[in-house]
Design a protein around this motif. Structure first.
Motif, PDB file in Angstrom:
ATOM      1  N   ARG B 150      -1.089  21.022  42.146  1.00  0.00           N
ATOM      2  CA  ARG B 150      -0.866  19.785  41.392  1.00  0.00           C
ATOM      3  C   ARG B 150       0.491  19.218  41.784  1.00  0.00           C
ATOM      4  O   ARG B 150       1.411  19.954  42.154  1.00  0.00           O
ATOM      5  N   ALA B 151       0.619  17.891  41.658  1.00  0.00           N
ATOM      6  CA  ALA B 151       1.873  17.241  42.041  1.00  0.00           C
ATOM      7  C   ALA B 151       3.064  17.816  41.280  1.00  0.00           C
ATOM      8  O   ALA B 151       4.174  17.907  41.811  1.00  0.00           O
ATOM      9  N   ARG B 152       2.836  18.227  40.060  1.00  0.00           N
ATOM     10  CA  ARG B 152       3.967  18.720  39.259  1.00  0.00           C
ATOM     11  C   ARG B 152       4.582  19.979  39.840  1.00  0.00           C
ATOM     12  O   ARG B 152       5.709  20.348  39.502  1.00  0.00           O
ATOM     13  N   ALA B 153       3.827  20.630  40.730  1.00  0.00           N
ATOM     14  CA  ALA B 153       4.364  21.842  41.354  1.00  0.00           C
ATOM     15  C   ALA B 153       5.310  21.529  42.512  1.00  0.00           C
ATOM     16  O   ALA B 153       5.928  22.427  43.074  1.00  0.00           O
ATOM     17  N   LEU B 154       5.406  20.256  42.867  1.00  0.00           N
ATOM     18  CA  LEU B 154       6.185  19.894  44.059  1.00  0.00           C
ATOM     19  C   LEU B 154       7.619  19.513  43.741  1.00  0.00           C
ATOM     20  O   LEU B 154       8.440  19.352  44.659  1.00  0.00           O
ATOM     21  N   GLY B 155       7.936  19.342  42.464  1.00  0.00           N
ATOM     22  CA  GLY B 155       9.317  18.972  42.139  1.00  0.00           C
ATOM     23  C   GLY B 155       9.409  18.434  40.736  1.00  0.00           C
ATOM     24  O   GLY B 155       8.400  18.374  40.011  1.00  0.00           O
ATOM     25  N   PRO B 156      10.617  18.025  40.355  1.00  0.00           N
ATOM     26  CA  PRO B 156      10.850  17.567  38.982  1.00  0.00           C
ATOM     27  C   PRO B 156      10.241  16.198  38.720  1.00  0.00           C
ATOM     28  O   PRO B 156      10.115  15.368  39.619  1.00  0.00           O
ATOM     29  N   ARG B 157       9.887  15.998  37.489  1.00  0.00           N
ATOM     30  CA  ARG B 157       9.347  14.694  37.102  1.00  0.00           C
ATOM     31  C   ARG B 157      10.432  13.629  37.236  1.00  0.00           C
ATOM     32  O   ARG B 157      11.594  13.890  36.921  1.00  0.00           O
ATOM     33  N   ILE B 158      10.036  12.463  37.729  1.00  0.00           N
ATOM     34  CA  ILE B 158      10.993  11.351  37.762  1.00  0.00           C
ATOM     35  C   ILE B 158      10.297  10.080  37.299  1.00  0.00           C
ATOM     36  O   ILE B 158       9.077  10.011  37.215  1.00  0.00           O
ATOM     37  N   ARG B 159      11.130   9.088  37.008  1.00  0.00           N
ATOM     38  CA  ARG B 159      10.599   7.774  36.672  1.00  0.00           C
ATOM     39  C   ARG B 159      10.509   6.974  37.972  1.00  0.00           C
ATOM     40  O   ARG B 159      11.539   6.661  38.575  1.00  0.00           O
TER      41      ARG B 159
END
Lengths: 276, 276, 276
Positions: B150-159
């Motif tokens: 999942r994309a969330r595994a690739l790095g921190p959440r950003i706006r």
């Protein structure tokens, strides 16, 4: 990592355009699934063997070992140049004309051994003309290699014509090289290794085609240049490129593939602190 | 309907041309079969983020849920803009630069959540330069997403930076909008919804780039125009287009992407029945 | 040789460019794996039905029996011309507009029977406009054919509009024909069969567009010409081509598709041995 099921991958690189390349695919899909055929590029500059050799190496080198790479940049088609197939150390095979276009990639893959493709070993397909070996020889050869044949089964061993990507020279703080590639944006990709520039270089004097040198900033990204400004930066090929931010360097500098380029960095200004 | 065997589909969209795109494919095929990689277009107008966002949405929206869409229209590569991956409501994932090019598609797919891609999460591939994140970051990220990450595994959440396709405005019988796309035929695709035109409209006054209005027929197909004549018709994007039958509207009208367009329909002629 | 697992191959040929073609692929991959879809060319000359018919035949004829070939060169889209699907003797199916573009291929594949595609038989997808049947009708029809449907299931039988590739005429040592195709190199592909030239012909007089004849060498390969020289040689289509070695014949000769060409060979010179 990758399950090696079925035939080897086949990549296609050419200057012949999509319509001719399609005729190569028609040959290939009789023996291997179309999903195993990967188009790299068919819009390379026409007849530009050196640029194609440079790009083929850059594109194909990243593919898995065992891939079959076909290159059709072949102005000498139908003439005396041989059709060849090359076995490499990693199990990859290369197919194309013996005009040098395959050699930099072959050297990079290691231990290349070349064989002259004997049409008689490819079966009975009659040749329609002498202008399209891509369809009539290279595609049938690639299909058989993808099915597991080794290049040595396609014909006698020969000594392939050598070709080497031009290498830049360096003397002190001056590099002399040439433009190897003009990309889709008009960026001018040189053969001067990015690593030759001191990491703290802020600007450099660039000469193109022997014209007067121009000092341009050395930057890490296009964005660091103002829109429309020229700069020198590390290209994705590991060498320096001359670029115009959101512009077309080739047009601005009236330069292209094969033109000489000189880069002089960290020039000692004549009067750095006169000490008096 | 479709058997979901193996990795997710990956689509590639860019302005970088085939030769650079091939280097992205080389990365992808180490992890997913080449038959799962679909080229959408690599010849988009260079650096035209808005037009690319419009086209990406139009091309990608029709793919099955769960597809991974990569977009490389990235004039800010290597600069401050972040590399991002976006998870969407339907299980699709988007990968590209945080310059807005992904956003209209993400909004259409629903509930987008963006993450900044952390190169450290992609493994050890060294970056050759700072000019080709498509190969060095986006392709490795897309390969992992295709494998199920999942994309969330690739790095921190950003706006993510917002970008919206420009919306036309309507006042009575006048629509004001702009050209979003010039297609291969030189047709000028506007952002004025086709449905705004009354279904019985036979002609309309079109202004381009603020020049004097010209009355042109409203037609249902190119064929209904005489060869070489200009008309207004419903494009395949659901908006009006200005077209010249078997001709090049962009050249005839000297107009292109970003130019203002005004469409006035059913104009009451000054003396319709003078009533005397 | 080839394992026929899963759906039939689908090839795509058009003048619509990659971005529109991508929207056709989006439709197809809902029903068949993308690895079964083969792009032939999407950069054909806009609206050039005759040239497209010639190229489609040349490209598609080599594919395995049973392939579904889609062609979108369709200036009459949305007008009165019907959308059709054609069943051929070898199990192949063709899909496209009833403007002739499919006919030379259909005739070559044998026993063509045409059916008018009825949108109601393709399911509920609403049509966004009347400018892109490639996406709205042809791609859905091709997907169903690839899944095993026969063309006759798509609509009522109709008599397709005829189109035949222009045939050259021959009178003694003179062939009169026309240019069928200008390839990516600017070579001018004629419709004069290569076999008409005596195998020992060393030169021929070529007239293009009615201009004065020029004597050019007849050669077996580009290499046999000096760089920049014009020659006549057997193209990969089985017909003669006018080519300039490493040059652009179309520009040099200011000629293109549809232009008349006359080739006169072995002309008896006026005074061959005057016997004195």
């Amino acid at each position: 990592m990758r399950a090696r099921a079925g035939p080897r991958l086949v990549t296609l690189t050419s200057d012949i355009g999509a319509a001719y390349a399609a005729q190569m695919k028609a040959v290939l899909v009789h023996r291997i699934p179309p999903g195993r055929v990967v188009d790299l590029a068919h819009d390379l500059r026409a007849h530009a063997i050196g640029e194609a050799a440079f790009l083929l190496r850059a594109m194909a080198i990243g593919f898995p070992p065992g891939t079959v790479h076909v290159a059709v940049v072949d102005p000498g088609v139908g003439g005396r140049r041989a059709p060849i197939a090359i076995d490499c150390a990693d199990g990859s095979a290369l197919v194309g004309p013996d005009n040098g276009v395959l050699i930099p990639l072959a050297d990079a893959l290691g231990q290349p051994i070349a064989y002259r493709i004997d049409p008689a070993r490819l079966g009975a397909r009659p040749r329609v003309g002498r202008t399209f070996d891509g369809r009539d020889l290279f595609a049938p050869a690639a299909a058989r290699l993808a099915q597991g044949l080794r290049a040595r089964a396609l014909g006698p061993r020969i000594r392939a014509h050598r070709y080497a990507i031009p290498v830049a020279r360096r003397r002190g703080a001056v590099a002399s090289g040439e433009i190897l590639h003009e990309d889709r944006f008009g960026n001018l990709i040189t053969n001067v290794p990015t690593g030759w520039l001191p990491s703290d270089a802020r600007s450099a004097d660039v000469r193109l085609r022997g014209r007067p040198a121009r000092r341009v900033p050395v930057v890490a990204s296009y964005e660091a240049l103002g829109r429309g400004r020229t700069g020198l930066l590390g290209s994705s090929f590991g060498t320096l490129e001359v670029a115009v931010a959101r512009g077309v360097a080739a047009r601005r500098w009236r330069a292209g593939v094969g033109d000489a380029v000189t880069v002089r960095w960290a020039p000692r200004t004549a009067r750095t602190g006169n000490g008096k």
